[in-house]
Design a protein around this motif. Structure first.
Motif, PDB file in Angstrom:
ATOM      1  N   GLU A 131       0.926  -1.175  -0.012  1.00 18.76           N
ATOM      2  CA  GLU A 131       0.058   0.154   0.126  1.00 18.76           C
ATOM      3  C   GLU A 131       0.833   1.258   0.089  1.00 18.76           C
ATOM      4  N   HIS A 132       1.790   1.166   0.569  1.00 26.36           N
ATOM      5  CA  HIS A 132       2.885   2.266   0.934  1.00 26.36           C
ATOM      6  C   HIS A 132       3.517   2.577  -0.387  1.00 26.36           C
ATOM      7  N   ARG A 147       1.188   4.038  -2.730  1.00 25.15           N
ATOM      8  CA  ARG A 147       0.720   5.466  -2.575  1.00 25.15           C
ATOM      9  C   ARG A 147       2.197   6.431  -3.015  1.00 25.15           C
ATOM     10  N   ILE A 148       3.083   6.168  -2.788  1.00 22.05           N
ATOM     11  CA  ILE A 148       4.350   6.839  -3.169  1.00 22.05           C
ATOM     12  C   ILE A 148       4.478   7.078  -4.670  1.00 22.05           C
ATOM     13  N   ASN A 197       2.034   6.815  -6.794  1.00 21.57           N
ATOM     14  CA  ASN A 197       0.960   7.465  -7.215  1.00 21.57           C
ATOM     15  C   ASN A 197       1.253   8.865  -7.087  1.00 21.57           C
ATOM     16  N   ALA A 198       1.922   9.497  -6.133  1.00 21.00           N
ATOM     17  CA  ALA A 198       2.320  10.849  -5.538  1.00 21.00           C
ATOM     18  C   ALA A 198       3.202  11.183  -6.644  1.00 21.00           C
ATOM     19  N   TYR A 238       1.222  12.008  -9.917  1.00 23.84           N
ATOM     20  CA  TYR A 238       0.571  13.152  -9.646  1.00 23.84           C
ATOM     21  C   TYR A 238       1.507  14.430  -9.863  1.00 23.84           C
ATOM     22  N   ILE A 239       2.719  14.279  -9.428  1.00 24.85           N
ATOM     23  CA  ILE A 239       3.469  15.445  -9.632  1.00 24.85           C
ATOM     24  C   ILE A 239       4.049  15.543 -11.106  1.00 24.85           C
ATOM     25  N   LEU A 250       2.044  14.858 -13.659  1.00 24.95           N
ATOM     26  CA  LEU A 250       1.025  15.487 -14.206  1.00 24.95           C
ATOM     27  C   LEU A 250       0.833  16.829 -14.070  1.00 24.95           C
ATOM     28  N   GLN A 251       1.409  17.122 -12.790  1.00 21.62           N
ATOM     29  CA  GLN A 251       1.241  18.671 -12.644  1.00 21.62           C
ATOM     30  C   GLN A 251       2.323  19.446 -13.456  1.00 21.62           C
ATOM     31  N   ARG A 252       3.437  18.716 -13.487  1.00 20.08           N
ATOM     32  CA  ARG A 252       4.418  19.352 -14.455  1.00 20.08           C
ATOM     33  C   ARG A 252       4.149  19.388 -15.986  1.00 20.08           C
TER      34      ARG A 252
END
Lengths: 203, 203
Positions: free
Chosen positions: B135-136, B139-140, B142-143, B146-147, B149-151
């Motif tokens: 799970e960890h 999660r990481i 994914n994080a 996410y970053i 895609l933000q870029r």
DNA sequence: AAATAAATGTGATATAGGTCACATGCACAA
DNA sequence: TTGTGCATGTGACCTATATCACATTTATTT
């Protein structure tokens, strides 16, 4: 509910709001929630105040309880480009900086008077390490966030300015109550003049 | 290393590749890794074959071991808009559809002959529920996604076609070895003609 | 309530990038 | 090896959107 951690006696409504937020994805006992709560700090920000400015170290993530925040970058011509809005029930920070532990490249500013709950990176990691449930919660949250950004990219790739505007209007009608139109333009990647023309011609 | 689950005896290099991938973020015992492995299935796809087509049910996520995949939508004029490329060491699927359990709105296609490891949604969730570590890990992951895609969004908001092209070239030089330029154009949100002019004028 | 500042609307013009058309090059299939 | 079809390059023209300039409206501050 027993207030074991009195120093964290937020207003009841605020606490409940956070708890409800978690309980959309996981279930928590009172005790668990009280434990979690100790890692959060409440904070109010006036309109146009900053939670982060370019260059600041980024140590926290923010959960919006009331109001609205925006995160944005300024380019070399001082034009702002908005990465994210955060209405109540949303998380926001400069995630790039938070994860890589580098100085912020963004501004995080209140659009209207706003109340947030803050948690530090370390406390969040600790919470995730100690409580599998919380790690699960944040993994799923992240997954939704990822999908949201994908949708935004797709709308930028496929849609005209007008289509993107209408999609946004439909998907987040609340934003239009709160956020000045020039900010919506800076979010959509359109000049404020063009945006203005889009809906004046529309009607 | 003991092969408890013989039906999963992938080529050693493939297994090691997956294991190394996990071990960038977490540590695993041989036993744990063998347990994880049983949920993965290896699959080869020829160039231009589909792993998903519009309308398909989406049940799996794919980890690229070799080759390259692209995920894209087709708009009403049959123009393709590329959501993601996946080179070795990347995960890919139609996440929107996978998470919401709705039919795919995307195509997932091999750019070159490709080998993937597949895991179903249910097995991944099970793995995450059973092993906090996993799970960890996700999660990481994914994080970071996410970053990323933000870029990409930021570069779409702030940059000209040329700047975006140069950023991509710099950030993922490997892509240019493998992916036809019209696909890069469809990823950047630029017509293939414009892209062609960008680098011919460049030199 | 007056004064000041911020947000919005609107016209005139400029431009990046799109579209269409066709030529050239290259890859793979028969 | 020859042919058929993709991928790429390039010119001519077009269009959506940006930019600039200024007027108007709406918030804020004193």
């Amino acid at each position: 509910m027993v207030y074991t951690y009195l120093y964290n006696a937020f207003k009841c409504a605020t606490m409940q709001f956070l708890r409800d937020h978690f309980e959309k994805l996981i279930t928590l006992t009172d005790k668990e929630f009280q434990y979690i709560l100790q890692f959060f700090r409440s904070r109010r920000i006036m309109k146009k105040q900053f939670l982060l400015q370019e260059g600041d170290p980024v140590t926290q993530e923010y959960f919006v309880v009331k109001g609205c925040l925006k995160s944005y970058v300024l380019d070399s011509e001082d034009r702002s480009h908005i990465m994210q809005f955060a209405l109540p029930d949303w998380w926001i920070s400069d995630y790039q900086a938070l994860v890589t532990q580098s100085p912020s490249s963004m501004f995080l500013e209140a659009v209207v008077p706003t109340q947030v709950l803050c948690i530090t990176r370390e406390d969040k990691e600790r919470l995730c390490a100690e409580m599998h449930k919380m790690e699960h919660f944040f993994r799923i949250k992240n997954a939704y966030g990822y999908i949201g950004l994908q949708r935004r990219i797709l709308s930028m790739l496929t849609g005209s300015a007008k289509e993107r505007y209408e999609q946004l209007l439909q998907q987040y009608p609340d934003l239009f109550q709160v956020v000045p139109k020039q900010d919506l333009a800076a979010f959509l990647g359109v000049s404020r003049e063009t945006l203005s023309r889009l809906y004046s011609k529309n009607k």
